[in-house]
Design an enzyme around this catalytic site. Structure first.
Site, short mmCIF file in Angstrom:
data_model
loop_
_atom_site.label_atom_id
_atom_site.label_comp_id
_atom_site.label_asym_id
_atom_site.label_seq_id
_atom_site.Cartn_x
_atom_site.Cartn_y
_atom_site.Cartn_z
N ASP A 142 106.86 31.49 42.67
CA ASP A 142 107.82 30.69 41.91
C ASP A 142 107.18 30.15 40.66
O ASP A 142 105.99 30.29 40.43
CB ASP A 142 108.30 29.52 42.77
CG ASP A 142 109.36 29.97 43.77
OD1 ASP A 142 109.85 31.09 43.62
OD2 ASP A 142 109.65 29.19 44.70
N MET A 176 113.85 16.59 41.78
CA MET A 176 114.82 17.29 40.93
C MET A 176 115.86 16.40 40.29
O MET A 176 116.95 16.85 39.98
CB MET A 176 115.57 18.38 41.75
CG MET A 176 114.66 19.45 42.29
SD MET A 176 115.55 20.64 43.30
CE MET A 176 115.63 19.80 44.87
N LYS A 191 112.98 30.82 38.98
CA LYS A 191 114.10 30.63 38.06
C LYS A 191 113.63 29.84 36.87
O LYS A 191 112.86 28.91 37.00
CB LYS A 191 115.24 29.88 38.76
CG LYS A 191 115.69 30.52 40.03
CD LYS A 191 116.59 29.58 40.81
CE LYS A 191 116.96 30.16 42.18
NZ LYS A 191 115.82 30.27 43.10
N1 SAH Z 1 108.73 22.46 47.56
C1 SAH Z 1 108.41 21.56 46.47
C2 SAH Z 1 109.64 20.97 45.84
C3 SAH Z 1 110.55 22.00 45.20
S1 SAH Z 1 111.90 21.28 44.39
C4 SAH Z 1 107.48 20.46 47.00
O1 SAH Z 1 107.30 20.32 48.21
O2 SAH Z 1 106.89 19.75 46.18
C5 SAH Z 1 111.29 21.14 42.74
C6 SAH Z 1 111.13 19.69 42.38
O3 SAH Z 1 109.90 19.23 42.90
C7 SAH Z 1 111.04 19.42 40.90
O4 SAH Z 1 112.31 19.36 40.31
C8 SAH Z 1 110.35 18.07 40.91
O5 SAH Z 1 111.23 17.03 41.23
C9 SAH Z 1 109.40 18.24 42.06
N2 SAH Z 1 108.07 18.65 41.58
C10 SAH Z 1 107.42 19.80 41.83
N3 SAH Z 1 106.21 19.79 41.27
C11 SAH Z 1 106.07 18.60 40.65
C12 SAH Z 1 105.04 17.96 39.92
N4 SAH Z 1 103.88 18.57 39.67
N5 SAH Z 1 105.26 16.71 39.44
C13 SAH Z 1 106.43 16.07 39.67
N6 SAH Z 1 107.43 16.64 40.35
C14 SAH Z 1 107.25 17.87 40.85
#
Ligand code: SAH
Length: 501
Positions: free
Chosen positions: A37, A174, A59
């Site tokens: 991803d 998100m 995406k």
């Molecule tokens: N599976 C992922 C989340 C996927 S949804 C997890 O466990 O972290 C994607 C969302 O994760 C983004 O829109 C944001 O809100 C958050 N996210 C992912 N990486 C991030 C980062 N480095 N800093 C802040 N938010 C993050």
């Protein structure tokens, strides 16, 4: 079930490569195919086997590269064909990662799968911002909430009254676009507008930013600071703890992009020092060290090295390669037993010490002029002196020693050649806050690679290891903003930190 095929649903963590699990790295190294991803750490795929089938299936915001059904079908096809597949996702695969749906699809087909949890952004980004999601005094529970609901659902899937009443920390994933709505719905449902809230952008990455406010003003602050996804929103009294225990953003080089132009083989120690201080390092090697074969005249010189009264080493590379050369001729440090050894500075002396030789002469400042001065007390007249160094180097030292009546030999142990700039390095350079030069050749080779002095980023500060490198930079039309007081990596790092502070 096809023989051997398996899908590993693997969490890659929130962005800092150091937060990938041991198991994730192991599986990446073994995979036949990796479907990844957008939000995986930079360099996460570096450990993949050559020939591993790497497929981006993420995406871009607003345009779906591949639908979830297509991804599921691809996983099924690859695993059924007997491949070892890693499905690599940001954070944890089962936290808003649709990993559950992929596991269901595989289970339906009777295909083998394994889940490797990852460090989720909802815990890690706050942690790196100085926000513990639970706390003995103020938060006995934590809820992970999506701020981006399925657009096909008509009514909100979230029970805002229940969330407002929730006795603990709320962590929203998100939710940047919806932040004004989220904050309003919570306060409308009874959560206090005075409650602390923090938004962490690009958590755990070198350019992480955090905005602290209250439920009432966080949306306007976030807008003002132009916070962009990915970001995590934390609502609860724990957010305010950052005022006392923020740590990551306080590191002296936090948020600074520093380009390192020295040879890749020498860059790692420097780069890791910079990273530990919070810098984002752009690796842009423009030179490469190519050792010369120990044969012919050079082999003869090394084999009879004990005939020299004085041996001068003018770089750490020279010191390393000298011992390689001794080994190539079946000898070791004992060959230098009767030789007076002079190092150009502390870095070269340290490299000698690693091989068991304590240098007899070490000037404070690592420049040839200082070595000439330091050698004044060493008798050289009528004696043989060996200068072991790069083929491309200044002749100041051999000339000064010859002028004093020494019989000087130069052993060229290596060549400094141009390393072509990769596209990544070029792009990284353009966005750098600092460009570091550790030798004159890094200056000339970088300018050659860029084609022009205009190729350096506007506003980037030029950092030089010492006066010789600075002079070369100025000769080529550069302004030197920072020059190290000590002409080695420690000195360079110290000068950078002082300038950034
Ligand atoms: N599976 C992922 C989340 C996927 S949804 C997890 O466990 O972290 C994607 C969302 O994760 C983004 O829109 C944001 O809100 C958050 N996210 C992912 N990486 C991030 C980062 N480095 N800093 C802040 N938010 C993050």
């Amino acid at each position: 079930m096809a023989g051997g095929g398996i899908v590993h649903l693997v969490g890659a963590g929130p962005g800092d490569p150091g937060l990938m699990t041991v198991r994730a790295l192991e599986l990446i190294a073994q995979a036949d195919a990796i479907l990844y991803d957008r939000l995986i750490p930079p360099a996460a795929l570096d450990g993949a086997r050559p020939g591993c089938d790497l497929r981006y299936v993420g995406k871009q915001p607003g345009d779906a590269a591949m639908s979830q059904e297509q991804i599921n079908s691809l996983l099924i096809e690859l695993a059924a064909g007997g491949r070892r597949v890693v499905r690599l996702k940001g954070g944890d695969p089962f936290v808003f990662g649709r990993g559950g749906e992929e596991a269901e699809a595989l289970a339906r087909e009777g295909l083998a799968f394994e889940v490797v949890p990852g460090v989720t952004a909802g815990i890690a980004a706050p942690a790196y911002a100085g926000v513990p999601v639970t706390h003995r005094d103020t938060a006995s529970a934590v809820a992970f909430v999506t701020g981006h609901e399925n657009p096909e659902k008509k009514a909100s899937a979230l029970d805002w009254e229940a969330l407002a009443r929730f006795p603990g920390t709320l962590v929203f994933y998100m939710g940047i676009k919806n932040l004004p709505t989220i904050a309003r719905r919570l306060t409308d449902a009874g959560r206090s507008g005075a409650e602390a809230a923090a938004v962490i952008e690009r958590g755990t990455l070198p350019d992480q930013r955090t905005v602290l406010g209250t439920l009432a003003d966080i949306a306007s602050k976030v807008e003002q600071e132009r916070i962009r996804p990915p970001a995590i929103t934390v609502v609860g009294p724990v957010a305010r703890l950052r005022e006392r225990i923020a740590w990551r953003e306080l590191r002296p080089l936090h948020g600074r992009r520093v380009a390192v132009t020295r040879a890749r083989a020498q860059a790692s120690g420097f780069a890791s020092r910079l990273r530990a201080l919070g810098a984002e390092v752009v690796e842009a090697p423009v030179i490469r060290i190519v050792p010369r074969a120990i044969e012919g005249e050079l082999a003869g010189t090394i084999e009879t090295i004990d005939r020299y009264a004085v041996l001068c080493l003018t770089s750490p590379n020279g010191a390393t390669l000298l011992f390689d050369a001794l080994r190539a001729t079946g000898r070791d440090a004992r060959a230098l037993a009767g030789v007076t050894v002079a190092a150009i500075g502390p870095g070269t002396a340290a490299e000698l010490a690693r091989h068991g030789i304590v240098a007899d002469v070490v000037p404070e400042r690592s420049v040839a002029e200082a070595l000439v001065e330091a050698l004044e007390s060493v008798p050289v007249e009528g004696r043989e002196v060996l200068v072991a160094r790069a083929a491309q180097a200044r002749d100041l030292l051999p000339e000064a020693l010859s002028a004093r009546g020494a019989e000087v030999h130069v052993a060229a142990l290596y060549d400094t050649v141009a390393e072509p700039l990769s596209d990544d390095a070029r792009a990284g350079l353009e966005r750098s806050d600092y460009v570091t030069f550790t030798s004159s050749s890094t200056v000339t080779m970088l300018l050659e690679a860029l084609g022009t002095t205009d190729g350096l980023p506007q506003g980037a500060r030029v950092v030089s290891i010492g006066p010789i490198t600075s002079a070369t930079a100025r000769e080529h039309g550069l302004t030197v903003h920072v020059e190290a007081q000590r002409h080695d990596i420690d000195g360079l790092v110290a000068a950078l930190v002082a300038d950034a502070g």
